[in-house]
Design an enzyme around this catalytic site. Structure first.
Site, mmCIF file in Angstrom:
data_model
loop_
_atom_site.group_PDB
_atom_site.id
_atom_site.type_symbol
_atom_site.label_atom_id
_atom_site.label_comp_id
_atom_site.label_asym_id
_atom_site.label_seq_id
_atom_site.Cartn_x
_atom_site.Cartn_y
_atom_site.Cartn_z
ATOM 1 N N GLY A 130 0.787 -1.244 0.000
ATOM 2 C CA GLY A 130 0.000 0.000 0.000
ATOM 3 C C GLY A 130 0.808 1.276 0.000
ATOM 4 O O GLY A 130 0.272 2.349 0.267
ATOM 5 N N SER A 152 1.859 8.249 1.757
ATOM 6 C CA SER A 152 1.035 7.080 2.090
ATOM 7 C C SER A 152 1.172 6.732 3.568
ATOM 8 O O SER A 152 2.277 6.788 4.126
ATOM 9 C CB SER A 152 1.488 5.858 1.274
ATOM 10 O OG SER A 152 1.255 6.037 -0.101
ATOM 11 N N ILE A 153 0.065 6.336 4.173
ATOM 12 C CA ILE A 153 0.109 5.884 5.571
ATOM 13 C C ILE A 153 1.080 4.700 5.687
ATOM 14 O O ILE A 153 1.857 4.612 6.646
ATOM 15 C CB ILE A 153 -1.308 5.500 6.059
ATOM 16 C CG1 ILE A 153 -2.190 6.757 6.134
ATOM 17 C CG2 ILE A 153 -1.248 4.788 7.412
ATOM 18 C CD1 ILE A 153 -3.657 6.482 6.451
ATOM 19 N N ALA A 170 -12.197 2.754 -4.479
ATOM 20 C CA ALA A 170 -13.578 2.752 -4.985
ATOM 21 C C ALA A 170 -13.606 3.697 -6.175
ATOM 22 O O ALA A 170 -12.894 4.710 -6.172
ATOM 23 C CB ALA A 170 -14.553 3.212 -3.911
ATOM 24 N N TYR A 175 -18.419 9.512 2.272
ATOM 25 C CA TYR A 175 -17.554 8.328 2.361
ATOM 26 C C TYR A 175 -18.262 7.104 1.748
ATOM 27 O O TYR A 175 -17.627 6.177 1.271
ATOM 28 C CB TYR A 175 -17.168 8.086 3.822
ATOM 29 C CG TYR A 175 -15.896 7.278 3.981
ATOM 30 C CD1 TYR A 175 -14.696 7.731 3.445
ATOM 31 C CD2 TYR A 175 -15.896 6.069 4.666
ATOM 32 C CE1 TYR A 175 -13.530 7.004 3.572
ATOM 33 C CE2 TYR A 175 -14.737 5.328 4.815
ATOM 34 C CZ TYR A 175 -13.553 5.798 4.271
ATOM 35 O OH TYR A 175 -12.403 5.067 4.410
ATOM 36 N N LYS A 234 -15.321 -0.483 4.697
ATOM 37 C CA LYS A 234 -14.573 -0.479 5.966
ATOM 38 C C LYS A 234 -15.312 -1.291 7.033
ATOM 39 O O LYS A 234 -14.681 -1.942 7.874
ATOM 40 C CB LYS A 234 -14.332 0.953 6.451
ATOM 41 C CG LYS A 234 -13.369 1.757 5.574
ATOM 42 C CD LYS A 234 -12.023 1.086 5.370
ATOM 43 C CE LYS A 234 -11.003 2.008 4.706
ATOM 44 N NZ LYS A 234 -9.809 1.269 4.251
ATOM 45 N N ARG A 239 -4.182 13.754 4.856
ATOM 46 C CA ARG A 239 -4.197 14.008 3.406
ATOM 47 C C ARG A 239 -3.242 13.067 2.673
ATOM 48 O O ARG A 239 -2.033 13.114 2.893
ATOM 49 C CB ARG A 239 -3.831 15.479 3.137
ATOM 50 C CG ARG A 239 -3.953 15.876 1.676
ATOM 51 C CD ARG A 239 -4.057 17.362 1.494
ATOM 52 N NE ARG A 239 -5.337 17.884 1.949
ATOM 53 C CZ ARG A 239 -6.493 17.766 1.266
ATOM 54 N NH1 ARG A 239 -6.506 17.160 0.105
ATOM 55 N NH2 ARG A 239 -7.605 18.249 1.753
ATOM 56 N N LEU A 254 -3.020 10.512 -1.310
ATOM 57 C CA LEU A 254 -3.558 10.360 -2.665
ATOM 58 C C LEU A 254 -5.004 9.853 -2.608
ATOM 59 O O LEU A 254 -5.894 10.378 -3.286
ATOM 60 C CB LEU A 254 -2.679 9.351 -3.427
ATOM 61 C CG LEU A 254 -2.736 9.327 -4.938
ATOM 62 C CD1 LEU A 254 -2.284 10.672 -5.499
ATOM 63 C CD2 LEU A 254 -1.822 8.212 -5.465
HETATM 64 P P1 NAD Z 1 -2.662 5.900 -0.552
HETATM 65 O O1 NAD Z 1 -3.321 6.311 -1.830
HETATM 66 O O2 NAD Z 1 -1.291 6.375 -0.302
HETATM 67 O O3 NAD Z 1 -2.705 4.317 -0.396
HETATM 68 C C1 NAD Z 1 -3.689 3.499 -0.994
HETATM 69 C C2 NAD Z 1 -2.962 2.318 -1.598
HETATM 70 O O4 NAD Z 1 -3.882 1.371 -2.139
HETATM 71 C C3 NAD Z 1 -2.032 2.739 -2.755
HETATM 72 O O5 NAD Z 1 -0.726 2.304 -2.473
HETATM 73 C C4 NAD Z 1 -2.595 2.010 -3.940
HETATM 74 O O6 NAD Z 1 -1.616 1.605 -4.867
HETATM 75 C C5 NAD Z 1 -3.234 0.810 -3.260
HETATM 76 N N1 NAD Z 1 -4.167 0.098 -4.133
HETATM 77 C C6 NAD Z 1 -5.326 0.559 -4.668
HETATM 78 N N2 NAD Z 1 -5.862 -0.397 -5.462
HETATM 79 C C7 NAD Z 1 -5.027 -1.480 -5.399
HETATM 80 C C8 NAD Z 1 -5.034 -2.770 -5.976
HETATM 81 N N3 NAD Z 1 -6.008 -3.167 -6.818
HETATM 82 N N4 NAD Z 1 -4.021 -3.615 -5.696
HETATM 83 C C9 NAD Z 1 -3.015 -3.238 -4.864
HETATM 84 N N5 NAD Z 1 -2.945 -2.028 -4.283
HETATM 85 C C10 NAD Z 1 -3.952 -1.170 -4.546
HETATM 86 O O7 NAD Z 1 -3.654 6.422 0.598
HETATM 87 P P2 NAD Z 1 -3.720 6.121 2.171
HETATM 88 O O8 NAD Z 1 -4.633 7.164 2.692
HETATM 89 O O9 NAD Z 1 -2.385 5.940 2.741
HETATM 90 O O10 NAD Z 1 -4.526 4.754 2.214
HETATM 91 C C11 NAD Z 1 -4.066 3.586 2.892
HETATM 92 C C12 NAD Z 1 -5.210 2.971 3.663
HETATM 93 O O11 NAD Z 1 -5.558 3.837 4.739
HETATM 94 C C13 NAD Z 1 -6.486 2.759 2.858
HETATM 95 O O12 NAD Z 1 -7.083 1.541 3.241
HETATM 96 C C14 NAD Z 1 -7.349 3.914 3.305
HETATM 97 O O13 NAD Z 1 -8.742 3.656 3.150
HETATM 98 C C15 NAD Z 1 -6.956 3.966 4.765
HETATM 99 N N6 NAD Z 1 -7.323 5.184 5.497
HETATM 100 C C16 NAD Z 1 -6.910 6.404 5.054
HETATM 101 C C17 NAD Z 1 -7.252 7.533 5.775
HETATM 102 C C18 NAD Z 1 -6.849 8.906 5.306
HETATM 103 O O14 NAD Z 1 -7.380 9.891 5.825
HETATM 104 N N7 NAD Z 1 -5.930 9.026 4.368
HETATM 105 C C19 NAD Z 1 -8.013 7.425 6.958
HETATM 106 C C20 NAD Z 1 -8.401 6.164 7.383
HETATM 107 C C21 NAD Z 1 -8.051 5.044 6.643
#
Ligand code: NAD
Length: 256
Positions: free
Chosen positions: A13, A19-20, A96, A156, A163, A193, A195
């Site tokens: 991810g 990215s988180i 999504a 959302y 989720k 914040r 992608l």
């Molecule tokens: P991010 O866009 O950096 O990470 C999302 C990742 O999902 C990317 O690396 C992307 O390549 C990967 N991905 C998407 N489709 C894919 C697929 N088919 N196969 C493999 N990888 C795939 O954004 P983020 O915010 O770091 O998201 C990481 C997680 O944290 C997600 O589950 C997101 O829902 C969750 N989250 C984010 C927040 C926020 O505020 N950013 C809050 C709570 C939860």
């Protein structure tokens, strides 16, 4: 500073340095962990992720679309060949179609539902099953969720329902994998914040509201998510499984 020395972990991810998953990986690396990375297939994603993770000198950086059983099989076979084991795994993946998040939830399409559920919820089941044979000595699996899986967060939408499925999957997986000494937990992260979050309609409002209403009166920092990730993936959380840990400055406890 060496709590993860000799531990081998898979990080799924990382898209970029916001990215988180990257924040958590940086912390794990600083604690001595040996990390393996996957990235979305495609030349630009490969180039970006390989350049970013270079400083961790990973032995394996592999393409993996979690919708592809072939990709998953290749990743876990490569880990088996290179290390013969896995101690922890971070799943930080969700998607999504943007239209599903723009339109009212009532308008969710069948195609959008299947795609979002497959990538955002089912993938945790698939990767946990694939990781199990490599975690013979036990292990820890962590995924990332959001409060929109518990309560309605306008905008959302379908991702909130994904989720909810992801969080209950955490509990069922924890039950199935517990006898094998494999723990499964989720971090419910406050809004940061990235992608992905940039694609959520109303994200700015979610962040503003969280900062105003949470007990700590601010938004969560990446470093705080990294600390929670290290804790849940590492030995200090050995008695915790099936848990959804809110790292959200306390926002989830407030009713007004
Ligand atoms: P991010 O866009 O950096 O990470 C999302 C990742 O999902 C990317 O690396 C992307 O390549 C990967 N991905 C998407 N489709 C894919 C697929 N088919 N196969 C493999 N990888 C795939 O954004 P983020 O915010 O770091 O998201 C990481 C997680 O944290 C997600 O589950 C997101 O829902 C969750 N989250 C984010 C927040 C926020 O505020 N950013 C809050 C709570 C939860």
């Amino acid at each position: 500073m060496d709590t993860m020395r000799d531990k081998v972990g898979l990080i799924m991810g990382v898209a970029n340095d916001r990215s988180i998953a990257w924040a958590i990986a940086e912390r794990l690396h600083a604690e001595g962990a040996e990390l393996i990375y996957t990235h979305l297939p495609g030349p630009s994603s490969e180039r970006r992720v390989k350049r970013l993770v270079e400083s961790h000198a990973p032995k394996l950086v592999m393409p993996c679309d979690v919708q592809s059983d072939e990709d998953l099989a290749e990743v876990f076979t490569a880990i088996d060949d290179a290390y013969g084991r896995l101690d922890f795994m971070l799943h930080a993946i969700a998607f999504a179609p943007p239209s599903e998040l723009r339109n009212p939830y009532l308008e969710t399409t069948r195609e959008g539902w299947h795609l979002a559920m497959d990538i955002s919820a089912y993938s945790l089941v698939a990767v946990s099953r694939a990781a199990k044979p490599l975690m013979e000595a036990g292990g820890s699996i962590v995924t990332i969720s959001y409060f929109g899986g518990e309560k309605v967060m306008p905008g959302y939408n379908l991702m909130g329902v994904c989720k909810a499925a992801l969080e209950h999957s955490v509990r069922y997986l924890a039950w199935d994998l517990g006898p094998s000494k494999i723990r499964v937990n989720a971090i419910s992260a406050g809004p940061v914040r990235t992608l992905s979050s940039a694609g959520i309609s109303g994200f700015d409002e979610m962040q503003r509201h969280a900062a105003e209403k949470s007990p700590l009166r601010r938004n969560v920092e990446f470093e705080e998510l990294a600390g929670a990730g290290l804790f849940l993936l590492g030995p200090d959380s050995s008695g915790i499984t099936g848990e959804i840990v809110h790292v959200d400055c306390g926002y989830n406890i407030v009713g007004l």
